[in-house]
Design an enzyme around this catalytic site. Structure first.
Site, mmCIF file in Angstrom:
data_model
loop_
_atom_site.group_PDB
_atom_site.id
_atom_site.type_symbol
_atom_site.label_atom_id
_atom_site.label_comp_id
_atom_site.label_asym_id
_atom_site.label_seq_id
_atom_site.Cartn_x
_atom_site.Cartn_y
_atom_site.Cartn_z
ATOM 1 N N GLU A 338 -4.238 -19.387 -6.573
ATOM 2 C CA GLU A 338 -3.633 -19.971 -7.785
ATOM 3 C C GLU A 338 -4.646 -20.798 -8.568
ATOM 4 O O GLU A 338 -4.856 -20.595 -9.763
ATOM 5 C CB GLU A 338 -2.447 -20.843 -7.380
ATOM 6 C CG GLU A 338 -1.782 -21.550 -8.540
ATOM 7 C CD GLU A 338 -0.757 -22.568 -8.090
ATOM 8 O OE1 GLU A 338 0.023 -23.021 -8.950
ATOM 9 O OE2 GLU A 338 -0.740 -22.939 -6.899
ATOM 10 N N HIS A 339 -5.250 -21.770 -7.902
ATOM 11 C CA HIS A 339 -6.258 -22.619 -8.544
ATOM 12 C C HIS A 339 -7.625 -22.296 -7.947
ATOM 13 O O HIS A 339 -7.756 -22.264 -6.715
ATOM 14 C CB HIS A 339 -5.990 -24.106 -8.289
ATOM 15 C CG HIS A 339 -4.629 -24.568 -8.702
ATOM 16 N ND1 HIS A 339 -3.611 -24.797 -7.787
ATOM 17 C CD2 HIS A 339 -4.112 -24.852 -9.924
ATOM 18 C CE1 HIS A 339 -2.532 -25.214 -8.434
ATOM 19 N NE2 HIS A 339 -2.807 -25.249 -9.732
#
Length: 461
Positions: A338-339
């Protein structure tokens, strides 16, 4: 994980004909255990959504009482209740919320301005176009049971408002037994038309399915825990969803241009979200890898959220040491986190070549928390490898691109109709062909037998 990656340490892998040496200094919970957790979550969500559909408001009230110990006379806040909550915040707190929303609004508006309606004449008399139309009602989930996720209101409610959604409802769970003033303020300031103090599966289910007092929406957006994410997955089709946005994931891609403190801080900063938030370091420096593990151990002794961050690190933390930058890139794209925080001597190279992720954070000067709270990009991002096929929430997710066509001359109607007639019969569709044939007869003056193919005419004829 991809079966191409062995579960051993320090193994040599052959991938697409090339040898790769990858060392796992730390591994998380085995995939089999993670799958068992997912199966339990799926069954729980199925049962609760069925209950909401069957019993409506009664089920929602019982679930809120059970999970949040909260059962007010009405889950929907009145205008006066909203005003009183906003008034309880300090000027500084309100100013900070306004600043963050200004950044999010500016970027969302720039994105909206990039999306144009078009209309072109592809042939003489043939007009094609598309319009970008807002989704007509959206339910925004703003997490808040463990931590009041004020910023999630900016990312969902405000972005929907920029897109022009005419009905925006927002739900957030009670925090310590009552509505969280900052989260409610952010929802209201972001443009929510209805605000409910309601959390978890019951909130997502009520917004999508509808109850006696809550009109169902056309689309659900917003992050959440594993149960909220699974509820959205099961409700997809009945309503639209933004994306699969489950428990937070973070990845740090780093080399020896940065130190262990930066890497450890950035990993734990996201691991504190919950007990199942993957945090992965990919590096080509064995020294940095070992130093980061030691630094995380040190920080876990002083960080107030060690109970959650430590559990996530224990069960879902990984440290992967590669030989080359190309190996780091390949594994990063496989994981599709995600990040992705990139701190190397070639950050732009990763920007150019990364293909599967939620959002990139390039260089040591920025960090994931900037994106979470204030910098302006949206923090609702794909998890569980969904970055392979979608990006994160943005203003375009709230818009539907609808095409239209128009024919303005008899000549164009006859020409396109003739092609359509023959192509429909090529597939065996006589009824389709007759739609085209009727236009060729009326506007082109050609007598085509029923079910026959329109004759081809040379342009000069």
């Amino acid at each position: 994980r991809d079966p191409l990656w062995s579960r051993g340490l320090g193994d040599v892998y052959k991938r697409q004909g090339k040898l790769m040496t990858v060392t796992y200094l730390k591994r998380g919970k085995p995939d089999e255990e993670r799958a068992q957790d997912d199966a339990k979550t799926k069954a729980t969500v199925e049962t609760i959504l069925s209950d909401i559909e069957t019993r409506g408001d009664i089920a929602v009230r019982e679930l809120s009482s059970k999970f949040d110990s909260y059962a007010p006379h009405s889950f929907k806040l009145t205008h006066q209740e909203i005003s009183d909550l906003i008034a309880s915040l300090s000027d500084r707190e309100l100013s900070d919320i306004k600043f963050a929303q200004e950044q999010v609004r500016n970027f969302a508006q720039a994105q909206r301005d990039s999306m144009l309606d078009i209309e072109i004449e592809t042939l003489p008399g043939v007009i094609l176009g598309h319009k970008n139309i807002p989704v007509q009602s959206v339910g925004c989930y703003v997490p808040g049971g463990k931590f009041p996720m004020v910023a999630s209101a900016h990312m969902s409610v405000l972005t929907a408002s920029v897109a022009g959604v005419p009905r925006i409802i927002a739900c957030t769970p009670p925090f310590k037994g009552k509505p969280n003033a900052a989260a409610i303020a952010a929802m209201h300031m972001g443009g929510a038309h209805e605000i409910y103090v309601m959390g978890g599966i019951q909130a997502v289910g009520a917004m999508a399915i509808g109850t006696e007092t809550i009109e169902s929406v056309h689309m659900l957006v917003g992050p959440g825990n594993a149960f909220v994410a699974e509820a959205k997955r099961q409700l997809f089709g009945r309503v639209g969803i933004d994306l699969f946005a489950g428990p937070t994931e973070t990845m740090v891609i780093a080399d020896d241009t940065v130190d262990a403190e930066l890497c450890a801080t950035d990993l734990l900063g996201q691991a504190e979200h919950g007990y199942n938030s993957p945090a992965v370091l990919i590096t080509n420096s064995g020294k940095l890898a070992k130093g980061t593990i030691e630094e995380i151990d040190r920080l876990l002794k002083i960080i107030p959220t060690a109970d959650t961050a430590g559990k996530s690190w224990e069960d879902y933390g990984e440290v992967i040491v590669c030989d080359t930058y190309n190996e780091m890139l390949k594994i990063a794209n496989e994981i599709a986190s995600e990040h992705v925080q990139v701190m190397t001597d070639r950050d732009d190279w990763f920007l150019e070549h990364m293909t599967c992720y939620g959002a990139l954070f390039l260089g040591a000067r920025t960090n994931v928390s900037n994106g979470d709270k204030v910098i302006g990009t949206n923090h609702t991002l794909p998890t569980k490898k969904a970055g392979r096929y979608t990006g994160g929430l943005w203003v375009g997710k709230f818009l539907k691109t609808h095409s239209y066509q128009r024919i303005t001359t008899d000549e164009a109607a006859a020409e396109i109709g003739a092609y359509g007639s023959r192509l429909c019969l090529l597939e065996g569709f006589v009824g389709h062909a007759e739609q085209c044939n009727l236009r060729v007869r009326r506007y082109g003056g050609v007598n085509i037998p029923y079910g026959g193919a329109a004759p081809y005419k040379e342009p000069s004829e």
